[in-house]
Design a protein around this motif. Structure first.
Motif, PDB file in Angstrom:
ATOM      1  N   ALA A  62     -12.860 -12.780   4.685  1.00  0.00           N
ATOM      2  CA  ALA A  62     -12.178 -12.640   5.967  1.00  0.00           C
ATOM      3  C   ALA A  62     -11.669 -11.221   6.137  1.00  0.00           C
ATOM      4  O   ALA A  62     -11.407 -10.507   5.171  1.00  0.00           O
ATOM      5  CB  ALA A  62     -11.006 -13.623   6.064  1.00  0.00           C
ATOM      6  N   VAL A  63     -11.522 -10.819   7.378  1.00  0.00           N
ATOM      7  CA  VAL A  63     -10.973  -9.509   7.689  1.00  0.00           C
ATOM      8  C   VAL A  63      -9.463  -9.534   7.427  1.00  0.00           C
ATOM      9  O   VAL A  63      -8.780 -10.482   7.825  1.00  0.00           O
ATOM     10  CB  VAL A  63     -11.263  -9.147   9.156  1.00  0.00           C
ATOM     11  CG1 VAL A  63     -10.581  -7.835   9.529  1.00  0.00           C
ATOM     12  CG2 VAL A  63     -12.761  -9.041   9.389  1.00  0.00           C
ATOM     13  N   PRO A  64      -8.914  -8.533   6.735  1.00  0.00           N
ATOM     14  CA  PRO A  64      -7.466  -8.540   6.468  1.00  0.00           C
ATOM     15  C   PRO A  64      -6.659  -8.548   7.756  1.00  0.00           C
ATOM     16  O   PRO A  64      -7.060  -7.989   8.774  1.00  0.00           O
ATOM     17  CB  PRO A  64      -7.257  -7.233   5.683  1.00  0.00           C
ATOM     18  CG  PRO A  64      -8.598  -6.894   5.123  1.00  0.00           C
ATOM     19  CD  PRO A  64      -9.599  -7.407   6.112  1.00  0.00           C
ATOM     20  N   ALA A  65      -5.519  -9.202   7.680  1.00  0.00           N
ATOM     21  CA  ALA A  65      -4.641  -9.282   8.844  1.00  0.00           C
ATOM     22  C   ALA A  65      -3.949  -7.947   9.081  1.00  0.00           C
ATOM     23  O   ALA A  65      -3.834  -7.106   8.187  1.00  0.00           O
ATOM     24  CB  ALA A  65      -3.601 -10.384   8.642  1.00  0.00           C
ATOM     25  N   GLY A  66      -3.473  -7.750  10.301  1.00  0.00           N
ATOM     26  CA  GLY A  66      -2.808  -6.498  10.630  1.00  0.00           C
ATOM     27  C   GLY A  66      -1.496  -6.322   9.882  1.00  0.00           C
ATOM     28  O   GLY A  66      -1.125  -5.202   9.531  1.00  0.00           O
ATOM     29  N   ASP A  67      -0.787  -7.407   9.615  1.00  0.00           N
ATOM     30  CA  ASP A  67       0.468  -7.352   8.849  1.00  0.00           C
ATOM     31  C   ASP A  67       0.225  -7.887   7.441  1.00  0.00           C
ATOM     32  O   ASP A  67       0.910  -8.800   6.977  1.00  0.00           O
ATOM     33  CB  ASP A  67       1.565  -8.136   9.553  1.00  0.00           C
ATOM     34  CG  ASP A  67       1.176  -9.581   9.801  1.00  0.00           C
ATOM     35  OD1 ASP A  67      -0.039  -9.885   9.721  1.00  0.00           O
ATOM     36  OD2 ASP A  67       2.072 -10.407  10.066  1.00  0.00           O
ATOM     37  N   TRP A  68      -0.731  -7.299   6.748  1.00  0.00           N
ATOM     38  CA  TRP A  68      -1.147  -7.815   5.444  1.00  0.00           C
ATOM     39  C   TRP A  68      -0.018  -7.792   4.427  1.00  0.00           C
ATOM     40  O   TRP A  68      -0.015  -8.581   3.482  1.00  0.00           O
ATOM     41  CB  TRP A  68      -2.324  -6.976   4.922  1.00  0.00           C
ATOM     42  CG  TRP A  68      -2.073  -5.505   4.938  1.00  0.00           C
ATOM     43  CD1 TRP A  68      -2.399  -4.640   5.927  1.00  0.00           C
ATOM     44  CD2 TRP A  68      -1.414  -4.730   3.933  1.00  0.00           C
ATOM     45  NE1 TRP A  68      -1.999  -3.362   5.614  1.00  0.00           N
ATOM     46  CE2 TRP A  68      -1.404  -3.374   4.379  1.00  0.00           C
ATOM     47  CE3 TRP A  68      -0.847  -5.025   2.698  1.00  0.00           C
ATOM     48  CZ2 TRP A  68      -0.830  -2.343   3.639  1.00  0.00           C
ATOM     49  CZ3 TRP A  68      -0.286  -3.996   1.950  1.00  0.00           C
ATOM     50  CH2 TRP A  68      -0.278  -2.679   2.420  1.00  0.00           C
ATOM     51  N   TRP A  69       0.965  -6.895   4.590  1.00  0.00           N
ATOM     52  CA  TRP A  69       2.041  -6.809   3.604  1.00  0.00           C
ATOM     53  C   TRP A  69       2.943  -8.040   3.612  1.00  0.00           C
ATOM     54  O   TRP A  69       3.616  -8.318   2.638  1.00  0.00           O
ATOM     55  CB  TRP A  69       2.869  -5.551   3.866  1.00  0.00           C
ATOM     56  CG  TRP A  69       3.462  -5.501   5.249  1.00  0.00           C
ATOM     57  CD1 TRP A  69       4.647  -6.032   5.662  1.00  0.00           C
ATOM     58  CD2 TRP A  69       2.863  -4.914   6.421  1.00  0.00           C
ATOM     59  NE1 TRP A  69       4.842  -5.806   6.998  1.00  0.00           N
ATOM     60  CE2 TRP A  69       3.764  -5.116   7.495  1.00  0.00           C
ATOM     61  CE3 TRP A  69       1.688  -4.241   6.657  1.00  0.00           C
ATOM     62  CZ2 TRP A  69       3.486  -4.671   8.783  1.00  0.00           C
ATOM     63  CZ3 TRP A  69       1.426  -3.791   7.941  1.00  0.00           C
ATOM     64  CH2 TRP A  69       2.309  -4.000   8.979  1.00  0.00           C
ATOM     65  N   SER A  70       2.952  -8.778   4.726  1.00  0.00           N
ATOM     66  CA  SER A  70       3.794  -9.982   4.770  1.00  0.00           C
ATOM     67  C   SER A  70       3.258 -11.077   3.862  1.00  0.00           C
ATOM     68  O   SER A  70       3.987 -12.017   3.535  1.00  0.00           O
ATOM     69  CB  SER A  70       3.893 -10.489   6.210  1.00  0.00           C
ATOM     70  OG  SER A  70       2.605 -10.841   6.712  1.00  0.00           O
ATOM     71  N   ALA A  71       1.985 -10.975   3.445  1.00  0.00           N
ATOM     72  CA  ALA A  71       1.423 -11.997   2.564  1.00  0.00           C
ATOM     73  C   ALA A  71       2.056 -11.975   1.173  1.00  0.00           C
ATOM     74  O   ALA A  71       1.916 -12.942   0.415  1.00  0.00           O
ATOM     75  CB  ALA A  71      -0.092 -11.811   2.437  1.00  0.00           C
ATOM     76  N   PHE A  72       2.773 -10.913   0.813  1.00  0.00           N
ATOM     77  CA  PHE A  72       3.433 -10.855  -0.496  1.00  0.00           C
ATOM     78  C   PHE A  72       4.749 -11.621  -0.502  1.00  0.00           C
ATOM     79  O   PHE A  72       5.363 -11.767  -1.565  1.00  0.00           O
ATOM     80  CB  PHE A  72       3.676  -9.402  -0.899  1.00  0.00           C
ATOM     81  CG  PHE A  72       2.418  -8.648  -1.209  1.00  0.00           C
ATOM     82  CD1 PHE A  72       1.859  -8.698  -2.479  1.00  0.00           C
ATOM     83  CD2 PHE A  72       1.777  -7.895  -0.241  1.00  0.00           C
ATOM     84  CE1 PHE A  72       0.698  -8.010  -2.776  1.00  0.00           C
ATOM     85  CE2 PHE A  72       0.613  -7.200  -0.522  1.00  0.00           C
ATOM     86  CZ  PHE A  72       0.070  -7.256  -1.791  1.00  0.00           C
ATOM     87  N   GLY A  73       5.189 -12.091   0.652  1.00  0.00           N
ATOM     88  CA  GLY A  73       6.388 -12.911   0.707  1.00  0.00           C
ATOM     89  C   GLY A  73       7.668 -12.178   0.387  1.00  0.00           C
ATOM     90  O   GLY A  73       8.636 -12.806  -0.062  1.00  0.00           O
ATOM     91  N   SER A  74       7.723 -10.871   0.601  1.00  0.00           N
ATOM     92  CA  SER A  74       8.910 -10.082   0.298  1.00  0.00           C
ATOM     93  C   SER A  74       9.549  -9.617   1.599  1.00  0.00           C
ATOM     94  O   SER A  74       8.970  -8.808   2.330  1.00  0.00           O
ATOM     95  CB  SER A  74       8.544  -8.876  -0.579  1.00  0.00           C
ATOM     96  OG  SER A  74       9.660  -8.023  -0.742  1.00  0.00           O
ATOM     97  N   GLN A  75      10.750 -10.138   1.873  1.00  0.00           N
ATOM     98  CA  GLN A  75      11.471  -9.712   3.065  1.00  0.00           C
ATOM     99  C   GLN A  75      11.886  -8.253   2.954  1.00  0.00           C
ATOM    100  O   GLN A  75      11.904  -7.517   3.949  1.00  0.00           O
ATOM    101  CB  GLN A  75      12.709 -10.599   3.259  1.00  0.00           C
ATOM    102  CG  GLN A  75      13.485 -10.305   4.532  1.00  0.00           C
ATOM    103  CD  GLN A  75      12.659 -10.567   5.792  1.00  0.00           C
ATOM    104  OE1 GLN A  75      11.823 -11.467   5.814  1.00  0.00           O
ATOM    105  NE2 GLN A  75      12.893  -9.764   6.831  1.00  0.00           N
ATOM    106  N   GLU A  76      12.184  -7.817   1.732  1.00  0.00           N
ATOM    107  CA  GLU A  76      12.578  -6.414   1.537  1.00  0.00           C
ATOM    108  C   GLU A  76      11.411  -5.478   1.836  1.00  0.00           C
ATOM    109  O   GLU A  76      11.588  -4.434   2.473  1.00  0.00           O
ATOM    110  CB  GLU A  76      13.074  -6.206   0.111  1.00  0.00           C
ATOM    111  CG  GLU A  76      13.601  -4.797  -0.130  1.00  0.00           C
ATOM    112  CD  GLU A  76      14.143  -4.617  -1.531  1.00  0.00           C
ATOM    113  OE1 GLU A  76      15.090  -3.826  -1.696  1.00  0.00           O
ATOM    114  OE2 GLU A  76      13.604  -5.240  -2.464  1.00  0.00           O
ATOM    115  N   LEU A  77      10.215  -5.834   1.393  1.00  0.00           N
ATOM    116  CA  LEU A  77       9.047  -4.999   1.680  1.00  0.00           C
ATOM    117  C   LEU A  77       8.792  -4.923   3.180  1.00  0.00           C
ATOM    118  O   LEU A  77       8.502  -3.842   3.713  1.00  0.00           O
ATOM    119  CB  LEU A  77       7.823  -5.562   0.951  1.00  0.00           C
ATOM    120  CG  LEU A  77       6.497  -4.865   1.247  1.00  0.00           C
ATOM    121  CD1 LEU A  77       6.559  -3.392   0.859  1.00  0.00           C
ATOM    122  CD2 LEU A  77       5.350  -5.562   0.529  1.00  0.00           C
TER     123      LEU A  77
END
Length: 372
Positions: free
Chosen positions: A46-61
């Motif tokens: 699949a093509v990566p999502a635009g907000d791919w960093w949210s997949a790490f589950g880190s609110q701080e990130l």
């Protein structure tokens, strides 16, 4: 009669032949994509999502990424370059319309006649003038196309900066967490080495082990102790780099998380689709710059051909100071001009050569992006 028509006919033929100079061959197409790659993508890739960093589950990130997008200087610089490119498009587009100017003024002049009395003279005028360059060969239109292509390239460059910034923030954040975990392990290793050293020292005093064993354990303690300062320095440097990415001063900046174990691990497909190539903003920027260079070549060639300008003016003049409506004299003028460069030392031809070489350079640059 034939002699009267001969000169205009020669001029028209020369202009039509010269018009051929503005046309040129289109750039070569980009290299095509192969039918299959050595490492094909998985069917469910699949093509990566635009907000791919949210997949790490880190609110701080996520908050760090949002802060970087809001205050990073590089991204602000890229945004200003987009605004400059938009203004350049408006400047280039203004050449396609007539220019109107209004001029009004008054003057008073006193003259002394033969050393006697002074004689005064007043004058007032108001003039509305218009000028327009007939874009017969498409020079101004080519300049507009070049400016629009450069605007697209600048927007793609801004997107490149944004993607690089987000990736840099995420990498720096993960590196900080990794270094903190490594520091915890290094301190635990040091504590274990020190406890073992105490045991070996006690046994050495009682003669159970040799002095060589004691020296080896002491060296192990010193080795574990020496491994901690470089990790602490690297952690501070990474934190400082992360703070700069966020547009903040490094002093006092810190993150709350201390280990990577609290992050979710996104599912990574075994392959990526080749369609991701069309999403790369650097490739799109190279393509837009190539289009701008092609338009610049057309504009440089059009500069070799005659330029036609139309002018017109209408105004009022009066011998009353600051009142040109009192007994005015009306003026009206309409004119046309033809400008054909004859000799300029090869400047215009050299500009064509520069534009054509720049186009070939950007074509190779575009091919390099595609191949890479």
């Amino acid at each position: 009669m034939m002699r009267r028509l001969a000169c205009p006919m020669v001029i028209m033929v020369a202009m039509l032949l010269g018009a051929c100079a503005i046309t040129g061959s289109a750039p070569a197409p980009a290299p095509g994509m192969p039918q299959a790659f050595a490492e094909p993508a998985a069917p469910d890739a699949a093509v990566p999502a635009g907000d791919w960093w949210s997949a790490f589950g880190s609110q701080e990130l996520s908050s760090l990424v949002a802060a970087a997008l809001d205050a990073n200087p590089d991204l602000a610089i890229a945004a200003e370059r987009v605004r400059q490119a938009e203004a350049q498009v408006r400047i280039a587009g203004a050449t396609l319309f007539p220019a109107l100017n209004f001029d009004a003024g008054g003057s008073r002049r006193e003259t002394r006649v033969d050393g006697g009395s002074w004689q005064a003279g007043n004058a007032s005028s108001a003039t509305l003038s218009a000028s327009y360059e007939v874009d017969l060969w498409g020079k101004n239109a080519s300049a507009v196309r070049s400016a629009e292509s450069l605007l697209r390239a600048t927007r793609f460059d801004q997107e490149t900066v944004r993607l690089t910034l987000v990736a840099g923030v995420a990498n720096a954040y993960f590196q900080v967490l990794s270094l903190r975990a490594r520091l915890v392990i290094a301190r635990e290793n040091l504590a274990i080495a020190e406890r073992v050293f105490k045991v070996v020292d006690a046994r050495a005093r009682n003669g159970a082990v040799s002095a060589l064993d004691l020296a080896r354990q002491q060296a192990a303690v010193l080795t574990q102790r020496a491994a901690i300062p470089p990790l602490e320095l690297q952690q501070r440097q990474t934190l400082f780099a992360l703070a700069i990415l966020l547009g903040r001063a490094p002093e006092g900046f810190d993150t709350a998380a201390s280990a990577v174990t609290g992050l979710a691990v996104p599912r990574v497909a075994p392959g990526l689709p080749a369609q991701l190539l069309v999403r790369r903003p650097d490739v799109a920027s190279a393509e837009a710059q190539l289009a701008a260079a092609n338009a610049n070549v057309a504009a440089a060639r059009a500069a070799l051909l005659p330029g036609i300008g139309l002018t017109g003016s209408a105004g009022l003049a009066s011998d009353v100071l600051l009142n040109f409506l009192n007994g005015p004299t009306a003026t009206l003028a309409i004119g046309a001009s033809l400008l054909q460069p004859i000799f300029d030392g090869g400047r215009l031809r050299a500009q064509v050569d520069v534009a054509a070489s720049r186009e070939r350079e950007l074509l190779e640059n575009y091919r390099k992006f595609i191949l890479a």
